[in-house]
Design a protein around this motif. Structure first.
Motif, PDB file in Angstrom:
ATOM      1  N   GLN A 247       0.826  -1.207   0.000  1.00  0.00           N
ATOM      2  CA  GLN A 247       0.000   0.000   0.000  1.00  0.00           C
ATOM      3  C   GLN A 247       0.858   1.254   0.000  1.00  0.00           C
ATOM      4  O   GLN A 247       0.546   2.245  -0.670  1.00  0.00           O
ATOM      5  N   ASN A 251       1.428   4.674  -2.757  1.00  0.00           N
ATOM      6  CA  ASN A 251       1.591   6.091  -2.439  1.00  0.00           C
ATOM      7  C   ASN A 251       2.877   6.660  -3.018  1.00  0.00           C
ATOM      8  O   ASN A 251       2.911   7.815  -3.463  1.00  0.00           O
ATOM      9  N   LEU A 309     -13.029  -2.051  -1.403  1.00  0.00           N
ATOM     10  CA  LEU A 309     -12.993  -0.595  -1.439  1.00  0.00           C
ATOM     11  C   LEU A 309     -14.064  -0.057  -2.382  1.00  0.00           C
ATOM     12  O   LEU A 309     -14.809   0.870  -2.042  1.00  0.00           O
ATOM     13  N   MET A 391      -6.802  10.541  -2.428  1.00  0.00           N
ATOM     14  CA  MET A 391      -6.893   9.122  -2.093  1.00  0.00           C
ATOM     15  C   MET A 391      -7.444   8.931  -0.686  1.00  0.00           C
ATOM     16  O   MET A 391      -8.222   8.005  -0.434  1.00  0.00           O
ATOM     17  N   PHE A 392      -7.060   9.814   0.222  1.00  0.00           N
ATOM     18  CA  PHE A 392      -7.604   9.746   1.587  1.00  0.00           C
ATOM     19  C   PHE A 392      -9.127   9.893   1.568  1.00  0.00           C
ATOM     20  O   PHE A 392      -9.843   9.143   2.241  1.00  0.00           O
ATOM     21  N   TYR A 395     -10.673   6.702   0.239  1.00  0.00           N
ATOM     22  CA  TYR A 395     -10.628   5.668   1.272  1.00  0.00           C
ATOM     23  C   TYR A 395     -11.645   5.951   2.372  1.00  0.00           C
ATOM     24  O   TYR A 395     -12.295   5.037   2.893  1.00  0.00           O
ATOM     25  N   THR A 399     -13.377   2.644   2.761  1.00  0.00           N
ATOM     26  CA  THR A 399     -12.866   1.822   3.867  1.00  0.00           C
ATOM     27  C   THR A 399     -12.117   2.733   4.839  1.00  0.00           C
ATOM     28  O   THR A 399     -10.985   3.115   4.582  1.00  0.00           O
ATOM     29  N   THR A 401     -10.509   2.354   7.587  1.00  0.00           N
ATOM     30  CA  THR A 401      -9.192   1.922   8.057  1.00  0.00           C
ATOM     31  C   THR A 401      -8.108   2.338   7.081  1.00  0.00           C
ATOM     32  O   THR A 401      -7.047   2.841   7.477  1.00  0.00           O
ATOM     33  N   MET A 402      -8.370   2.154   5.792  1.00  0.00           N
ATOM     34  CA  MET A 402      -7.403   2.555   4.778  1.00  0.00           C
ATOM     35  C   MET A 402      -7.198   4.061   4.793  1.00  0.00           C
ATOM     36  O   MET A 402      -6.095   4.552   4.517  1.00  0.00           O
ATOM     37  N   ALA A 403      -8.239   4.811   5.126  1.00  0.00           N
ATOM     38  CA  ALA A 403      -8.132   6.273   5.153  1.00  0.00           C
ATOM     39  C   ALA A 403      -7.129   6.714   6.216  1.00  0.00           C
ATOM     40  O   ALA A 403      -6.291   7.593   5.979  1.00  0.00           O
ATOM     41  N   ARG A 405      -4.754   4.904   7.402  1.00  0.00           N
ATOM     42  CA  ARG A 405      -3.424   4.495   6.949  1.00  0.00           C
ATOM     43  C   ARG A 405      -2.865   5.528   5.974  1.00  0.00           C
ATOM     44  O   ARG A 405      -1.668   5.807   5.978  1.00  0.00           O
ATOM     45  N   GLN A 406      -3.747   6.088   5.165  1.00  0.00           N
ATOM     46  CA  GLN A 406      -3.317   7.117   4.221  1.00  0.00           C
ATOM     47  C   GLN A 406      -2.831   8.361   4.964  1.00  0.00           C
ATOM     48  O   GLN A 406      -1.877   9.018   4.546  1.00  0.00           O
TER      49      GLN A 406
END
Length: 596
Positions: A247, A251, A309, A391-392, A395, A399, A401-403, A405-406
């Motif tokens: 992931q 980025n 996603l 991308m944030f 996400y 999802t 959680t992915m946000a 992480r971003q």
């Protein structure tokens, strides 16, 4: 300050760190610790605080070799803090994903699978090498790998800023901001065995490779196929990041793509611009993008995540909004608030983001005093923040959680930019007051943010999340439960599904016993359990109920009986349908009859 005085000061700082480590090592954890901060002796924190005070002041006021000593002192101290679970002899640190990573590493060590069979084997491979070469237990090897992967973050953040700005103040500030560990938010990024988070600490290495490539403009010492040493460094660091977690590789490709777009626009719009002197990054973006695509698309796990996603974006009640509402409601029930939690966990990042945002705005408006070369690099990184933020948002809708992480990746870029931005802000402040006064204000501000950042680098009750400390008693309890329990009887946890312990103990390849948490494992249904209907608390069938010290700390102390009460847990001891079959100081297992 005289050199002799500085030498004595640095000696005191390094001695304080050494004494703190020795005292921490001499006081290992003997029972479950809900907070590594509270359980570690106070004298350890006094030593670390003294070392950081010296490090902050010297990083800001010294230059050259002396500043390097200050930066090394701060980095050593923060690394010691990050390594406390290993220093204090935890059996293991981390639940959830961490236990599965332990299982994968065990599979590699036992020959059940090869490293190449994992989607991202880099972290596990390091721990496996520590096991085979150093004879270090797998659990401890993984905890040491956390520190090994973390160190490049502290080293390369100031190196990147030195390449970009070359200013001593900027280098010192960048080092201090890196000690705050802004990429860790304890929502989706964690300080521990969590490869997505661990990969964030390698991102500055890749960024340094690109900045070095753009700065050096090597035309000699070409390698075969026209490669320069710096191009090769870009590819090697990018592939290394991919092997730790893909992931963050996405980025990096987006970051490079934004740099390429900026370079293209500069070449089409200007005849004279500093970006025109930089070698292009088109080929690097394409090559790393292709490498990632080939690696990811061939993996079923990646395809499933991508499908999830896309589905999340178009489904109602899925995404960040619903998640925030749910968390806010739960916090209010235990006497907390979202605002309080935000201040504790995100105030540092918010302050840094605000300062960096204002600085970028001044650069874009032409009101900054930075030189044209530095401005070009600031533009590269700030332009890249646009698609990264996009991308944030994507996400966050699909999802959550992915946000978060971003946000961790964005925090890495903000940490780099913070060195340049804060140096300019302090310079402007010094022009208004005096240089010593401006430096003192900076030291106080950065010191306060550093304390807050390090207070939340690990999970603890202060952020309503107890430590994920796995003790010998918990491990041995689960080992007995998995070895002697009836394979046909589900293993059911208290608020959490215990199937991850099967991964940790037997390896992920042997997950057929508890598998994917279907009928083989799960958690008790709170309403039935609280009403005293223990036999009906898991689909009406008989089950083995397990509860650990971690479970009771989380449910009764931290969550303040939000889902489960102490009375209901105590009452199972006397229920006719439940028999205690395994027990130690921190683990209990009951054989509970079902209704059917």
């Amino acid at each position: 300050m005289k050199r002799s005085t500085l030498n004595v000061t640095f000696a005191i700082g390094f001695l304080a760190v050494a004494m703190g480590i020795l005292v921490a090592r001499a006081n290992p954890a003997t029972t479950y610790e809900s907070s590594v901060y509270m359980a570690t002796p106070a004298v350890v924190w006094v030593g670390f605080a003294l070392a950081l005070a010296i490090a902050v002041s010297t990083a800001l006021t010294c230059r050259g070799r002396e500043q390097g000593y200050g930066v090394a002192l701060g980095a050593t101290t923060v690394t010691a803090i990050v390594s406390l679970p290993a220093i204090r002899n935890y059996r293991f640190s981390g639940m959830g994903d961490a236990l599965s990573h332990l299982g994968w590493t065990r599979d590699i060590v036992n020959g059940e699978m090869g490293p190449h069979e994992l989607f991202y084997p880099g972290f596990h491979a390091i721990a496996s090498v520590l096991y085979h070469v150093g004879g270090i237990p797998i659990e401890r090897g993984l905890m040491l790998t956390v520190a090994i992967v973390f160190v490049p973050f502290l080293v390369f953040i100031p190196l990147v800023v030195r390449e970009i700005a070359g200013d001593g103040m900027a280098i010192g500030i960048a080092a201090i901001v890196s000690w705050m560990v802004l990429p860790i938010n304890n929502i989706a990024t964690h300080m521990g065995i969590h490869t997505n988070s661990n990969a964030l600490f390698l991102v500055p290495v890749v960024v340094f490779a690109f900045v070095a490539y753009l700065n050096r403009r090597a035309t000699i010492e070409r390698l075969p196929f026209g490669l320069s040493p710096f191009s090769l460094l870009i590819y090697l660091t990018g592939i290394g990041l991919l092997l730790v977690h893909p992931q963050q590789m996405i980025n990096v490709v987006v970051l490079l793509g934004a740099i390429s777009v900026a370079q293209y626009l500069a070449r089409t719009r200007y005849d004279d611009h500093p970006m025109l002197d930089h070698p292009t990054t088109y080929a690097h973006t394409a090559v790393l993008g292709i490498i990632f695509s080939v690696w990811a698309v061939s993996n079923e796990r990646f395809r499933n995540a991508a499908e999830g996603l896309i589905a999340g974006i178009f489904e109602e009640d899925v995404g960040g909004g619903a998640e925030v509402d749910q968390r806010e409601s739960s916090l209010e029930e235990v006497g907390g608030s979202l605002g309080e939690l935000f201040v504790t966990m995100f105030l540092d990042l918010a302050v840094v983001s605000l300062i960096v945002g204002l600085f970028i705005l001044l650069v874009w408006l032409g009101r900054s005093t930075v030189d044209s070369e530095t401005k070009s690099f600031v533009n590269y990184l700030s332009i890249a923040l646009i698609p990264l933020t996009g991308m944030f948002v994507l996400y966050f809708v699909g999802t959550p959680t992915m946000a978060f992480r971003q946000i961790g990746f964005i925090a890495v870029i903000l940490t780099i930019l913070a060195g340049v931005a804060l140096a300019r802000a302090i310079g402007a402040l010094s022009n208004v007051i005096t240089v010593p006064a401006g430096t003192a204000v900076a030291a106080l501000l950065l010191g306060a943010c550093l304390i807050l950042g390090l207070m939340t680098v690990y999970a603890s009750p202060i952020i309503y999340s107890p430590s994920q400390h796995v003790t010998d008693h918990q491990f041995s309890g689960y080992e007995s439960a998995l070895e002697y329990g009836d394979e046909d009887t589900p293993l059911v946890g208290y608020g959490t599904d215990p199937y991850r312990y099967d991964h940790a103990i037997n390896g992920v390849e042997g997950e057929e016993n508890l598998g994917a948490a279907t009928t083989a494992s799960g958690s008790v249904e709170p309403d039935e359990f609280e009403s005293g209907n223990y036999s009906g608390a898991y689909n009406g069938v008989g089950y083995n109920f397990v509860v650990t010290e971690y479970d009771t700390t989380r449910e009764l102390d931290v969550y303040q009986e939000l889902h489960h009460s102490e009375a209901a847990l105590e009452a199972i001891e006397y229920d006719d349908d439940a028999d205690k079959i395994i027990s130690n100081d921190e683990f209990r297992m009951y054989d509970v009859s079902g209704e059917q």
